[in-house]
Design an enzyme around this catalytic site. Structure first.
Site, PDB file in Angstrom:
ATOM      1  N   ASP A   1      -6.342   6.529 -11.140  1.00 23.66           N
ATOM      2  CA  ASP A   1      -6.187   5.096 -10.887  1.00 23.66           C
ATOM      3  C   ASP A   1      -5.121   4.476 -11.791  1.00 23.66           C
ATOM      4  OD1 ASP A   1      -6.782   2.730  -9.572  1.00 23.66           O
ATOM      5  OD2 ASP A   1      -8.437   2.207 -10.917  1.00 23.66           O
TER       6      ASP A   1
ATOM      7  N   ARG B   1       4.948  -1.340  -6.687  1.00 24.42           N
ATOM      8  CA  ARG B   1       3.746  -0.507  -6.813  1.00 24.42           C
ATOM      9  C   ARG B   1       4.007   0.934  -6.354  1.00 24.42           C
ATOM     10  NH1 ARG B   1      -1.314  -2.309  -7.097  1.00 24.42           N
ATOM     11  NH2 ARG B   1      -1.934  -0.612  -5.717  1.00 24.42           N
TER      12      ARG B   1
ATOM     13  N   ASN C   1      -9.103   2.478   1.024  1.00 23.12           N
ATOM     14  CA  ASN C   1      -7.700   2.157   0.724  1.00 23.12           C
ATOM     15  C   ASN C   1      -6.892   1.713   1.949  1.00 23.12           C
ATOM     16  OD1 ASN C   1      -7.466   4.647  -1.932  1.00 23.12           O
ATOM     17  ND2 ASN C   1      -7.715   2.433  -2.133  1.00 23.12           N
TER      18      ASN C   1
ATOM     19  N   ARG D   1      -5.323  -1.866   2.196  1.00 27.09           N
ATOM     20  CA  ARG D   1      -4.066  -2.271   1.535  1.00 27.09           C
ATOM     21  C   ARG D   1      -2.993  -2.598   2.563  1.00 27.09           C
ATOM     22  NH1 ARG D   1      -3.665   1.235  -3.994  1.00 27.09           N
ATOM     23  NH2 ARG D   1      -5.835   0.926  -4.588  1.00 27.09           N
TER      24      ARG D   1
HETATM   25  C1  IPE Z   1     -10.001   4.662  -6.308  1.00 26.30           C
HETATM   26  O1  IPE Z   1      -9.136   3.694  -6.771  1.00 26.30           O
HETATM   27  C2  IPE Z   1      -9.350   5.477  -5.219  1.00 26.30           C
HETATM   28  C3  IPE Z   1      -8.270   6.359  -5.669  1.00 26.30           C
HETATM   29  C4  IPE Z   1      -7.899   6.568  -6.898  1.00 26.30           C
HETATM   30  C5  IPE Z   1      -7.605   7.071  -4.608  1.00 26.30           C
HETATM   31  P1  IPE Z   1      -9.112   2.229  -6.174  1.00 26.30           P
HETATM   32  O2  IPE Z   1      -8.016   1.520  -6.888  1.00 26.30           O
HETATM   33  O3  IPE Z   1      -9.045   2.260  -4.701  1.00 26.30           O
HETATM   34  O4  IPE Z   1     -10.555   1.679  -6.619  1.00 26.30           O
HETATM   35  P2  IPE Z   1     -11.082   0.188  -6.814  1.00 26.30           P
HETATM   36  O5  IPE Z   1     -10.676  -0.601  -5.597  1.00 26.30           O
HETATM   37  O6  IPE Z   1     -10.435  -0.341  -8.052  1.00 26.30           O
HETATM   38  O7  IPE Z   1     -12.551   0.343  -6.985  1.00 26.30           O
HETATM   39  C1  IPE Z   2      -4.435   4.712  -7.551  1.00 26.91           C
HETATM   40  O1  IPE Z   2      -3.647   3.698  -8.081  1.00 26.91           O
HETATM   41  C2  IPE Z   2      -3.814   5.343  -6.331  1.00 26.91           C
HETATM   42  C3  IPE Z   2      -4.455   4.990  -5.056  1.00 26.91           C
HETATM   43  C4  IPE Z   2      -5.547   4.307  -4.920  1.00 26.91           C
HETATM   44  C5  IPE Z   2      -3.792   5.450  -3.851  1.00 26.91           C
HETATM   45  P1  IPE Z   2      -3.768   2.214  -7.534  1.00 26.91           P
HETATM   46  O2  IPE Z   2      -2.806   2.022  -6.414  1.00 26.91           O
HETATM   47  O3  IPE Z   2      -5.181   1.881  -7.222  1.00 26.91           O
HETATM   48  O4  IPE Z   2      -3.278   1.375  -8.789  1.00 26.91           O
HETATM   49  P2  IPE Z   2      -3.923   0.031  -9.332  1.00 26.91           P
HETATM   50  O5  IPE Z   2      -5.372   0.316  -9.585  1.00 26.91           O
HETATM   51  O6  IPE Z   2      -3.718  -0.997  -8.288  1.00 26.91           O
HETATM   52  O7  IPE Z   2      -3.188  -0.241 -10.602  1.00 26.91           O
HETATM   53 MG    MG Z   3      -6.724   1.142  -8.293  1.00 21.16          MG
END
Ligand code: IPE
Ligand code: IPE
Ligand code: MG
Length: 260
Positions: free
Chosen positions: A38, A51, A86, A89
């Site tokens: 994450d 991002r 996800n 998004r």
């Molecule tokens: C968890 O991270 C999923 C992955 C790392 C692929 P998210 O960023 O989706 O989790 P939340 O929304 O903060 O719980």
């Molecule tokens: C984890 O990083 C990767 C995926 C969930 C695909 P994030 O995209 O969730 O990064 P943050 O949590 O928004 O910083």
């Molecule tokens: Mg995240």
């Protein structure tokens, strides 16, 4: 700066005698480590980048962690790449990620095969773009007889979705008269999970400061040790991975029983 952005791409697969591993208690090495990668977005935003740049750099970080896991002869490494949630998004980010999975897989395939990785994708694979599904199946096939680290990549994966699929499968069999509900046991459930053939998760690592599971490996992590760090995934190094493994070696696991 370049090194920071692109990661240490020259990082070789270390062997067990590497100084990196000097403080590891080999008797207490976890068999199965799961990682919630994450913080890619936050990493990029903090440096004034999009991002998506965080996701690309995250792939380099993953490559080094896989090499480290492989070098220490970990049995299994399962990483969370894309959750069933996800899809919420923006579609530009989702499209970017699907392309990144495909490009990274194609680029890294041969090298992973060389160090004997057994790749396996878990999750609702049929919900992914058709071309990506084909590449995933081909990569699994290429590496199916390898003997190195089991590398499970969770894409379109949700722990609840996985359990739902198991329940539907069992209910269908019961309806067809192939399964008696009283005969269902824990090991049958384990065999029906996407992670069939893997040990239960010993250690869950989550980067970037949040302390939650976000629907990752809910059944498999029932007795996992949890390890959190504020480091964003693109900055996560082999050294920090090893730190988590060393910490695991000091934990006392009781599994509901009492100390010896
Ligand atoms: C968890 O991270 C999923 C992955 C790392 C692929 P998210 O960023 O989706 O989790 P939340 O929304 O903060 O719980
Ligand atoms: C984890 O990083 C990767 C995926 C969930 C695909 P994030 O995209 O969730 O990064 P943050 O949590 O928004 O910083
Ligand atoms: Mg995240």
């Amino acid at each position: 700066m370049l090194k920071k952005i692109f990661g240490r791409d020259d990082f070789p697969v270390p062997d067990r005698s590497s100084p990196l591993f000097r403080n590891i208690n080999w008797e207490r090495l976890p068999k199965h480590v799961a990682v919630i990668m994450d913080g890619n977005g936050r990493w990029a935003t903090q440096q004034g980048m999009l991002r998506t740049a965080g996701h690309s750099t995250g792939v380099s970080a993953l490559k080094n962690i896989l090499k480290t896991a492989s070098g220490m002869k970990l049995n299994a490494l399962t990483v969370y790449a894309f959750s069933t949630e996800n899809w919420k998004r923006p579609h530009t980010e989702v499209d970017f990620l699907m392309k990144l999975f495909s490009e990274s897989l194609m680029r890294e395939l041969e090298e992973m095969h060389e160090y004997k990785v057994q790749i396996h994708f878990i999750g609702r694979i049929e919900g992914l773009p058709k071309s990506l599904q084909k590449e995933m199946r081909a990569a699994e096939k290429l590496m199916e007889n390898n003997t190195g680290v089991k590398f499970n990549v969770a894409v379109n994966y949700g722990g609840q979705d996985e359990l739902l699929r198991v329940m539907q499968n069992f209910a269908q069999k019961a309806k067809n008269g192939e399964l008696n509900p009283e005969d269902i046991n824990e090991s049958m459930i384990e065999d029906a999970l996407d992670t069939c053939g893997n040990y239960p998760v010993d250690l869950v690592i989550r980067t970037s400061g949040d302390q939650r599971l976000s629907n990752f490996l809910l059944w498999q992590s029932a007795y996992a040790e949890l390890w959190f760090t504020d480091t964003n995934w693109p900055d996560f190094t082999p050294e920090e991975f090893v730190e988590a493994i060393e910490d695991f070696g000091k934990r006392e696991r009781r599994f509901g029983g009492l100390n010896k």
